[in-house]
Design a protein around this motif. Structure first.
Motif, PDB file in Angstrom:
ATOM      1  N   GLU A 165       0.838  -1.187   0.000  1.00  0.00           N
ATOM      2  CA  GLU A 165       0.000   0.000   0.000  1.00  0.00           C
ATOM      3  C   GLU A 165       0.881   1.247   0.000  1.00  0.00           C
ATOM      4  N   LYS A 166       0.249   2.357  -0.295  1.00  0.00           N
ATOM      5  CA  LYS A 166       0.979   3.626  -0.320  1.00  0.00           C
ATOM      6  C   LYS A 166       1.146   4.130   1.118  1.00  0.00           C
ATOM      7  N   ILE A 167       2.147   3.589   1.800  1.00  0.00           N
ATOM      8  CA  ILE A 167       2.315   3.920   3.203  1.00  0.00           C
ATOM      9  C   ILE A 167       3.547   4.760   3.486  1.00  0.00           C
ATOM     10  N   LEU A 168       4.439   4.863   2.482  1.00  0.00           N
ATOM     11  CA  LEU A 168       5.726   5.456   2.792  1.00  0.00           C
ATOM     12  C   LEU A 168       5.621   6.921   3.210  1.00  0.00           C
ATOM     13  N   ILE A 169       4.566   7.608   2.766  1.00  0.00           N
ATOM     14  CA  ILE A 169       4.488   9.034   3.097  1.00  0.00           C
ATOM     15  C   ILE A 169       4.132   9.254   4.565  1.00  0.00           C
ATOM     16  N   PHE A 206      26.636   1.680   3.849  1.00  0.00           N
ATOM     17  CA  PHE A 206      25.247   1.412   3.477  1.00  0.00           C
ATOM     18  C   PHE A 206      24.490   2.730   3.314  1.00  0.00           C
ATOM     19  N   THR A 207      23.521   2.714   2.409  1.00  0.00           N
ATOM     20  CA  THR A 207      22.669   3.881   2.198  1.00  0.00           C
ATOM     21  C   THR A 207      21.225   3.429   2.074  1.00  0.00           C
ATOM     22  N   ILE A 208      20.359   4.013   2.889  1.00  0.00           N
ATOM     23  CA  ILE A 208      18.928   3.732   2.803  1.00  0.00           C
ATOM     24  C   ILE A 208      18.268   4.845   2.005  1.00  0.00           C
ATOM     25  N   SER A 209      17.318   4.470   1.160  1.00  0.00           N
ATOM     26  CA  SER A 209      16.592   5.455   0.367  1.00  0.00           C
ATOM     27  C   SER A 209      15.192   4.919   0.116  1.00  0.00           C
ATOM     28  N   ARG A 210      14.357   5.780  -0.406  1.00  0.00           N
ATOM     29  CA  ARG A 210      13.000   5.330  -0.668  1.00  0.00           C
ATOM     30  C   ARG A 210      12.447   6.049  -1.890  1.00  0.00           C
ATOM     31  N   ASP A 211      11.447   5.425  -2.500  1.00  0.00           N
ATOM     32  CA  ASP A 211      10.740   5.993  -3.637  1.00  0.00           C
ATOM     33  C   ASP A 211       9.261   5.911  -3.305  1.00  0.00           C
ATOM     34  N   ASN A 212       8.686   7.016  -2.866  1.00  0.00           N
ATOM     35  CA  ASN A 212       7.288   7.006  -2.453  1.00  0.00           C
ATOM     36  C   ASN A 212       6.362   6.612  -3.602  1.00  0.00           C
ATOM     37  N   ALA A 213       6.687   7.030  -4.802  1.00  0.00           N
ATOM     38  CA  ALA A 213       5.833   6.725  -5.952  1.00  0.00           C
ATOM     39  C   ALA A 213       5.765   5.224  -6.222  1.00  0.00           C
ATOM     40  N   LYS A 214       6.868   4.520  -5.891  1.00  0.00           N
ATOM     41  CA  LYS A 214       6.912   3.065  -6.110  1.00  0.00           C
ATOM     42  C   LYS A 214       6.619   2.287  -4.836  1.00  0.00           C
ATOM     43  N   ASN A 215       6.279   2.995  -3.760  1.00  0.00           N
ATOM     44  CA  ASN A 215       6.014   2.326  -2.476  1.00  0.00           C
ATOM     45  C   ASN A 215       7.172   1.428  -2.061  1.00  0.00           C
ATOM     46  N   SER A 216       8.382   1.877  -2.294  1.00  0.00           N
ATOM     47  CA  SER A 216       9.539   1.016  -2.082  1.00  0.00           C
ATOM     48  C   SER A 216      10.630   1.731  -1.288  1.00  0.00           C
TER      49      SER A 216
END
Length: 119
Positions: free
Chosen positions: A26-30, A67-77
């Motif tokens: 689901e679109k939860i990252l935001i 290590f680098t953490i990142s996210r792509d809200n559009a891809k829910n990832s």
């Protein structure tokens, strides 16, 4: 019920790189904070890296600079780029989504993906 699916684990030689991915159902990252944990055999699960819904990041001392953490809200990832891997990075890596409201704590986990660093 939010589902998290990790991918990208595998066998890599010391000094190599891997990129882990975690896709949410689901679109939860935001609104959720996201994190990567790991658990090595015989050890407790430990936090590796986290990124808040606002984009702030923090890392375990053992992985800082590698290590680098990142996210792509559009891809829910959410992603974990792992460079300069060491044998001690060998573990099952888990994706976590968490959110704390005034009434409830939300906490979801993926099934884990194995990372093995060995020559």
């Amino acid at each position: 019920q939010v589902q998290l699916v990790e991918s990208g684990g595998g066998l890599v030689q010391p000094g190599g790189s891997l990129r882990l991915s975690c896709a949410a159902s689901e679109k939860i990252l935001i609104i959720y904070n996201m994190a990567w944990y790991r658990q090595a055999p015989g050890k407790q699960r430990e936090l590796v890296a986290a990124i808040t819904s606002g984009g702030s990041t923090n890392y375990a001392d053992s992985v800082k600079g590698r290590f680098t953490i990142s996210r792509d809200n559009a891809k829910n990832s959410v992603y974990l780029q792992m460079n300069s891997l060491k044998p001690e990075d060998t573990a099952v890596y888990y994706c976590n989504a968490n959110r704390l409201t005034t009434n409830r704590k939300y906490d979801y986990w993926g099934q884990g993906t194995q990372v093995t660093v060995s020559s």
